[in-house]
Design a protein around this motif. Structure first.
Motif, PDB file in Angstrom:
ATOM      1  N   TYR A 142      41.345  44.162  46.691  1.00 39.99           N
ATOM      2  CA  TYR A 142      42.222  43.114  46.165  1.00 39.99           C
ATOM      3  C   TYR A 142      42.514  43.359  44.691  1.00 39.99           C
ATOM      4  CZ  TYR A 142      44.021  38.482  45.038  1.00 39.99           C
ATOM      5  OH  TYR A 142      44.818  37.450  44.606  1.00 39.99           O
ATOM      6  N   GLU A 143      41.464  43.674  43.928  1.00 39.20           N
ATOM      7  CA  GLU A 143      41.650  43.905  42.496  1.00 39.20           C
ATOM      8  C   GLU A 143      42.545  45.114  42.241  1.00 39.20           C
ATOM      9  OE1 GLU A 143      37.808  44.276  40.785  1.00 39.20           O
ATOM     10  OE2 GLU A 143      37.242  42.201  41.187  1.00 39.20           O
ATOM     11  N   ALA A 144      42.510  46.082  43.169  1.00 42.38           N
ATOM     12  CA  ALA A 144      43.347  47.261  42.998  1.00 42.38           C
ATOM     13  C   ALA A 144      44.813  46.956  43.244  1.00 42.38           C
ATOM     14  CB  ALA A 144      42.881  48.374  43.936  1.00 42.38           C
ATOM     15  N   GLN A 145      45.096  45.839  43.915  1.00 42.70           N
ATOM     16  CA  GLN A 145      46.476  45.534  44.285  1.00 42.70           C
ATOM     17  C   GLN A 145      47.007  44.238  43.688  1.00 42.70           C
ATOM     18  OE1 GLN A 145      48.285  47.708  45.972  1.00 42.70           O
ATOM     19  NE2 GLN A 145      46.552  49.103  46.235  1.00 42.70           N
ATOM     20  N   TYR A 146      46.104  43.354  43.245  1.00 43.14           N
ATOM     21  CA  TYR A 146      46.550  42.038  42.783  1.00 43.14           C
ATOM     22  C   TYR A 146      45.919  41.689  41.434  1.00 43.14           C
ATOM     23  CZ  TYR A 146      48.434  41.447  47.452  1.00 43.14           C
ATOM     24  OH  TYR A 146      49.164  41.613  48.602  1.00 43.14           O
ATOM     25  N   ASP A 147      46.631  40.856  40.706  1.00 39.62           N
ATOM     26  CA  ASP A 147      46.168  40.396  39.406  1.00 39.62           C
ATOM     27  C   ASP A 147      45.171  39.261  39.592  1.00 39.62           C
ATOM     28  OD1 ASP A 147      46.230  39.962  36.527  1.00 39.62           O
ATOM     29  OD2 ASP A 147      47.350  38.155  37.022  1.00 39.62           O
ATOM     30  N   GLY A 148      44.006  39.388  38.981  1.00 39.89           N
ATOM     31  CA  GLY A 148      42.950  38.397  39.180  1.00 39.89           C
ATOM     32  C   GLY A 148      43.278  37.035  38.606  1.00 39.89           C
ATOM     33  N   LEU A 149      44.082  36.968  37.547  1.00 44.61           N
ATOM     34  CA  LEU A 149      44.376  35.688  36.898  1.00 44.61           C
ATOM     35  C   LEU A 149      45.439  34.902  37.648  1.00 44.61           C
ATOM     36  CD1 LEU A 149      44.017  33.775  34.451  1.00 44.61           C
ATOM     37  CD2 LEU A 149      45.839  35.078  33.316  1.00 44.61           C
ATOM     38  N   THR A 150      46.530  35.563  38.034  1.00 43.92           N
ATOM     39  CA  THR A 150      47.672  34.857  38.626  1.00 43.92           C
ATOM     40  C   THR A 150      47.785  35.040  40.128  1.00 43.92           C
ATOM     41  OG1 THR A 150      49.152  36.750  38.295  1.00 43.92           O
ATOM     42  CG2 THR A 150      48.941  35.182  36.474  1.00 43.92           C
ATOM     43  N   LEU A 184      49.990  31.320  31.655  1.00 43.48           N
ATOM     44  CA  LEU A 184      50.366  32.480  32.477  1.00 43.48           C
ATOM     45  C   LEU A 184      50.349  32.129  33.966  1.00 43.48           C
ATOM     46  CD1 LEU A 184      48.448  35.345  30.631  1.00 43.48           C
ATOM     47  CD2 LEU A 184      50.905  34.889  30.597  1.00 43.48           C
ATOM     48  N   ARG A 185      49.384  31.322  34.383  1.00 46.91           N
ATOM     49  CA  ARG A 185      49.352  30.904  35.787  1.00 46.91           C
ATOM     50  C   ARG A 185      50.576  30.057  36.125  1.00 46.91           C
ATOM     51  NH1 ARG A 185      43.447  31.158  35.276  1.00 46.91           N
ATOM     52  NH2 ARG A 185      43.416  29.231  34.075  1.00 46.91           N
ATOM     53  N   GLN A 186      50.954  29.162  35.215  1.00 45.71           N
ATOM     54  CA  GLN A 186      52.126  28.335  35.466  1.00 45.71           C
ATOM     55  C   GLN A 186      53.399  29.182  35.462  1.00 45.71           C
ATOM     56  OE1 GLN A 186      52.539  24.610  33.408  1.00 45.71           O
ATOM     57  NE2 GLN A 186      50.333  24.216  33.363  1.00 45.71           N
ATOM     58  N   VAL A 187      53.470  30.163  34.575  1.00 43.94           N
ATOM     59  CA  VAL A 187      54.618  31.065  34.561  1.00 43.94           C
ATOM     60  C   VAL A 187      54.742  31.782  35.900  1.00 43.94           C
ATOM     61  CG1 VAL A 187      55.479  33.241  33.586  1.00 43.94           C
ATOM     62  CG2 VAL A 187      54.706  31.420  32.071  1.00 43.94           C
ATOM     63  N   SER A 188      53.615  32.266  36.430  1.00 41.84           N
ATOM     64  CA  SER A 188      53.645  32.990  37.702  1.00 41.84           C
ATOM     65  C   SER A 188      54.118  32.076  38.832  1.00 41.84           C
ATOM     66  CB  SER A 188      52.267  33.576  38.018  1.00 41.84           C
ATOM     67  OG  SER A 188      51.326  32.555  38.303  1.00 41.84           O
TER      68      SER A 188
END
Length: 755
Positions: free
Chosen positions: A320-328, A380-384
C-alpha cells in the motif's frame, strides 16, 4: 507350593537346600526390589514359585494363588484359551512367548510387558514354565511423548511453511486450519474448527469469521461476527488468554442455534506483543479432559498463525505504501506514473489526446511554519477530498509529496484545441474548489493553487517528460502571480533545458574548482580605492561564461548556493590574506562579499564564518557581508540575531540593492547595519531622472541621520558622479571607475593603488 529353589547349571538341574548359603544368596537376588517379576509353574501350570516383585506388579495376595493354576489368574492375562495355546505351542518349539497387557494397579493404568519361556532338566526336557514380567509404563509414556513431540514439530513445520508461502491471509488461515485438524489425532478433537480475525468497527472490537473447517451453515451464520467478551471466542480475545470449556452447557458458551450438538472448546488467542490479532477455536468431544500439554502445543500453533498474519499485514502495508500516500490515501508518485504510462500508450494507439495537471499550493509553507504540521496535514487531507469530489471517476488524482498534486485527464478528445479547452474548464473548477476557505482546528484558512497543464502525446515524450512539462507550466503560473493556470509551451522547455544545463555547469565547476572570483573596486570621489566587491563568475563546460543572474537563481533553487557560498567566502578571505601579507592591500579597507538569503539564514552560518576567518587568519574588520533587502524583510527576527552575532566578531553588514524592496524606514532603524548600497536602477542616469534623483537624495539624508555609510552602485558617467557628489555621496562603484577584474588584474590594480 514348593518354596525350595532350583540351581540351574549347564547340562544339569540341581535342587538346592533351603538352608544352604547358596540358596539364601539366590533368594536375596530374586527378592530384590529392582528385579523383574518371576513366576514359575510345572507343566500343568501349577504355580510353584513367585517372587515379591510379581506379587507387587500383578497386585495379588498369596491366598489368592492357593490351588490356582497359571491360566486361572486373570491378572496374568492368560485366561484366554487361544492365547494359552499360542503360548504352549511357542514354548514347545523352544521359543519365547511375548505378550503385553494393561492393568489397573492401585488406581492407575499400567502397561506390563511379559515373556514366558520353558524350564528344562539336564536332559533338555521341558518340565515347566517361567514368566518374567516388568512394568514398562514409564517407557511407553516416554515413547509416546517423543512420538507426539516429533508429530507436533512436523505439524508446526507444516504451518510455518504455509506462513511463508505467497497467499492472502484468508487463504493462509483456511489452509492452516485444515492442515492442523488433519494432522493432530493425539488431541482427540472433533474434526471442526474456526479462525477469527480481530477488527475495529465503529469503536468496537469484534471478531470476524475468516476460516472454518466442517462447520454447519447454522454455526457459521451464528458465529459470523462476535463481539469481544461474547461467548468463549470473544472472552479469549478480550482476556488475551487460552480458554477451555468441557461442554457447550458451560456458562461461557453464549452462542445457541437449532440442532446444536454437545461439544467443548479450546479457544486460543492469536497475539503479537499482546496485541490481539484473532482467535483459533477448536471443537472437543463432550467431557474431553483439559491437558496442559495440549494447551502448550496450541499456544505454539497460535504463535505461528500470528506470525503468518503479521507477515501478510506487513506485506500488505508495504504494498500500500508503495502505491498510495499515507496522509491523504491518494495514489502516490509510483501510481500516477503507472497511470500516465498506460494513458500515453493508449493515446498513441488510438490517436487520443490527454492532459496532465501539476498543482502546487501557494504559500502553503506559511501554514506549516506558523500553525504547525498537524494543521497543515489536515489542510492537505481536505485538499485531496476536494480534488476527488471535483473530478470524474475516470480521472486520476495523486499526491507527489509536500503540497504537490497531479491530475490525469486521459482520452479527452482527438483535437488539441478541444482538449485544451476542456482541461482549462477542469482546472478552473479545481482552482475554485481549492480556493474556498478551510476550517481547521479553529482557524479559517485560505489557500490558492498554481496549476500547470501539459497535453500529451506530443512527439515521443515519456511520462517523466510530460510531468516535467506540467511542472514547468506550474512554475510559470507561480512566476506570473500565483493562483492561476498556465499551459506548457515549447519556449518553457527551452528555458527549462537552459536551467538544467546551467545546473550541470555549476556542479562541474564546483567539483573541478573552475569557479572564479572577480573584484570591482569601490572608490571615493577622487577615484581612490577604498574597497572592492567580490563577484562570482561561472564558466561553462564549453568554455563560455553563464549569465550570473541565472547561475545564482539556479543555485538557490537547487541548494548548490550553500557549497558555492562557502567556497566564495573562503576563496575571498584567502585572497585578502595574501594581498595583506604581500603589502599591496593598504588602501583596501574592506572586501564586500555577497551572501545569499538561504546561506544567511542557515543556523550554522555564523560558526561557518568564524571557522573560515580562523583558518585563513584574515582580519575580520576588513570583511563586509552584503545581504539583500528581501532577506531582512522575510526573516526579520532571525536576520537581526545573525547580524548582531557577526558584528560581535568584527564583521560589518551592508544592505545590498537598497530601495528595490518594500522595507519601511522604521524597520530600517531596527537593523544593526553599517553600510547602505543604493541600487544601480536609481543611480544610472540619475542626472536626467528627477524622480530617481529625489529618491536617492532622500536615501542619503536618511543614511546620514542613521550614521550609515552609503555606496552608490552603477555609476557609469561623470554626470552621474558629479550629481551624487553634490548630494553628499562619498563612495562609488561602477563602470565609470572600473569594470570587475580577474584576480591577476586586481593584483596589478592593487599594486598601482599602493604606490
Amino acid at each position: 507350593m514348593k518354596n525350595n529353589l532350583m540351581l540351574c547349571r549347564s547340562g544339569e538341574l540341581q535342587e538346592v537346600s533351603e538352608a544352604s548359603p547358596r540358596a539364601l544368596y539366590l533368594e536375596s537376588i530374586l527378592n530384590a526390589s529392582g528385579i523383574m517379576a518371576i513366576i514359575a509353574t510345572d507343566l500343568d501350570f501349577a504355580i510353584n514359585y513367585y517372587n515379591p516383585s510379581a506379587q507387587n506388579l500383578f497386585d495379588f495376595k498369596a491366598s489368592e494363588l492357593e490351588g490356582k493354576r497359571f491360566n486361572e489368574i486373570p491378572a496374568l492375562g492368560l485366561t484366554d484359551a487361544k492365547r494359552l495355546k499360542e503360548m504352549v505351542d511357542t514354548v514347545g518349539n523352544a521359543e519365547e512367548y511375548y505378550y503385553s497387557l494393561k492393568r489397573i494397579v492401585q488406581g492407575e493404568c499400567r502397561l506390563i510387558e511379559s515373556v514366558i519361556s520353558g524350564i528344562y532338566d539336564n536332559q533338555r526336557r521341558l518340565i515347566g514354565y517361567i514368566l518374567n514380567a516388568r512394568d514398562v509404563t514409564s517407557r511407553q509414556v516416554q515413547q509416546e511423548r517423543i512420538t507426539r513431540k516429533v508429530a507436533e514439530e512436523q505439524c508446526l513445520g507444516m504451518l510455518l511453511r504455509l506462513s511463508l508461502d505467497r497467499m492472502d491471509v484468508d487463504r493462509f488461515l483456511q489452509q492452516s486450519l485444515e492442515s492442523l485438524l488433519t494432522s493432530i489425532p493425539w488431541l482427540n478433537l472433533l474434526p471442526k474448527g474456526a479462525i477469527f480475525l480481530a477488527e475495529q468497527q465503529q469503536q468496537q472490537e469484534t471478531l470476524l469469521l475468516v476460516a472454518n473447517y466442517r462447520l454447519a451453515d447454522a454455526v457459521a451464520a451464528s458465529c459470523k461476527q462476535i463481539s469481544f467478551g461474547y461467548c468463549v471466542c470473544g472472552r479469549a480475545a478480550a482476556q488475551r488468554e487460552l480458554l477451555y470449556i468441557a461442554d457447550s452447557d458451560d456458562n461461557l458458551h453464549d452462542v445457541r442455534y437449532p440442532g446444536m450438538e454437545p461439544h467443548g472448546h479450546y479457544s486460543v488467542p492469536l497475539l503479537l506483543s499482546n496485541k490481539i490479532l484473532g482467535v483459533l477455536t477448536l471443537y472437543l468431544p463432550p467431557g474431553h479432559q483439559e491437558k496442559e500439554s495440549d494447551k502448550a502445543f496450541l499456544k505454539r500453533v497460535a504463535d505461528v498463525l500470528s506470525m503468518g498474519i503479521s507477515k501478510r499485514r506487513a506485506e500488505t502495508a508495504l504494498e500500500y505504501e508503495a502505491q498510495y500516500d499515507g496522509l491523504t490515501t491518494l495514489p502516490n508518485r509510483n501510481q500516477i506514473i503507472f497511470h500516465i504510462d498506460r494513458a500515453l500508450a493508449r493515446a498513441r494507439r488510438h490517436g487520443h489526446i490527454g492532459a496532465v495537471m501539476f498543482i502546487d499550493l501557494d504559500h502553503f509553507k506559511n501554514i506549516n511554519d506558523s500553525l504547525g504540521h498537524n494543521i497543515g496535514d489536515e489542510v492537505l487531507r481536505q485538499v485531496s477530498r476536494r480534488l476527488v469530489t471535483t473530478l470524474r471517476q475516470e480521472d486520476v488524482v495523486a499526491r507527489l509529496g509536500g503540497d504537490e498534486f497531479v491530475v490525469l485527464l486521459s482520452e479527452e478528445g482527438c483535437h488539441p484545441r478541444d482538449v485544451a479547452r476542456q482541461a482549462q474548464l477542469v482546472a478552473e473548477k479545481i482552482r475554485d474548489s481549492l480556493s474556498l476557505t478551510y476550517n481547521v482546528g479553529g482557524y479559517s484558512l485560505n489557500v490558492t493553487p498554481s496549476i500547470g497543464v501539459a497535453l500529451f502525446p506530443d512527439n515521443n515524450e515519456t511520462t517523466t517528460q510530460v510531468l516535467q512539462q506540467a511542472d514547468t507550466a506550474m512554475y510559470r503560473a507561480k512566476a506570473e502571480g500565483r493562483n492561476c493556470i498556465r499551459f506548457f509551451l515549447p519556449v518553457m522547455q527551452m528555458r527549462a533545458n537552459e536551467r538544467l544545463a546551467v545546473e550541470q555547469d555549476l556542479r562541474w565547476a564546483l567539483d573541478e574548482r573552475k569557479l572564479q572570483l572577480h573584484y570591482q573596486p569601490q572608490v571615493d570621489a577622487a577615484g581612490r580605492m577604498v574597497g572592492a566587491e567580490v563577484l562570482l563568475r561561472c564558466p561553462g563546460q564549453k568554455g563560455t561564461f553563464n549569465r550570473i543572474d541565472l547561475c545564482i537563481d539556479v543555485a538557490e533553487t537547487t541548494g548548490l548556493i550553500l557549497p558555492i557560498g562557502e567556497w566564495i567566502l573562503r576563496e575571498a578571505c584567502q585572497n585578502l590574506k595574501r594581498w595583506s601579507d604581500s603589502g599591496i592591500a593598504g588602501s583596501l579597507r574592506h572586501l564586500c562579499i555577497n551572501i545569499s538569503p538561504k546561506q544567511f539564514l542557515q543556523g550554522d552560518f555564523v560558526p561557518l564564518v568564524q571557522r573560515v576567518i580562523e583558518e585563513t587568519c584574515v582580519d575580520a574588520q576588513r570583511l563586509v557581508l552584503e545581504i539583500t533587502e528581501s532577506t531582512l524583510i522575510d526573516a526579520k527576527a532571525d536576520a537581526i540575531v545573525t547580524m548582531q552575532a557577526l558584528k560581535e566578531i568584527g564583521i560589518r553588514v551592508a544592505m545590498d540593492d537598497f530601495g528595490t524592496g518594500y522595507s519601511s524606514l522604521s524597520y530600517l532603524t531596527q537593523l544593526p547595519l553599517d553600510i547602505l548600497k543604493i541600487d544601480r536602477s536609481f543611480v544610472s542616469g540619475i542626472s536626467l531622472d528627477h524622480k530617481n534623483a529625489a529618491i536617492v537624495e532622500a536615501l542619503m539624508t536618511m543614511a546620514r541621520q542613521l550614521h550609515l555609510y552609503v555606496i552608490a552602485e552603477g555609476v557609469e558617467t561623470s554626470d552621474d558622479l558629479e550629481f551624487l557628489v553634490q548630494k553628499g555621496c562619498e563612495y562609488f562603484q561602477g563602470f565609470h571607475f572600473s569594470r570587475p577584474q580577474s584576480v591577476s588584474e586586481f593584483n596589478t590594480y592593487l599594486g598601482q593603488q599602493s604606490r
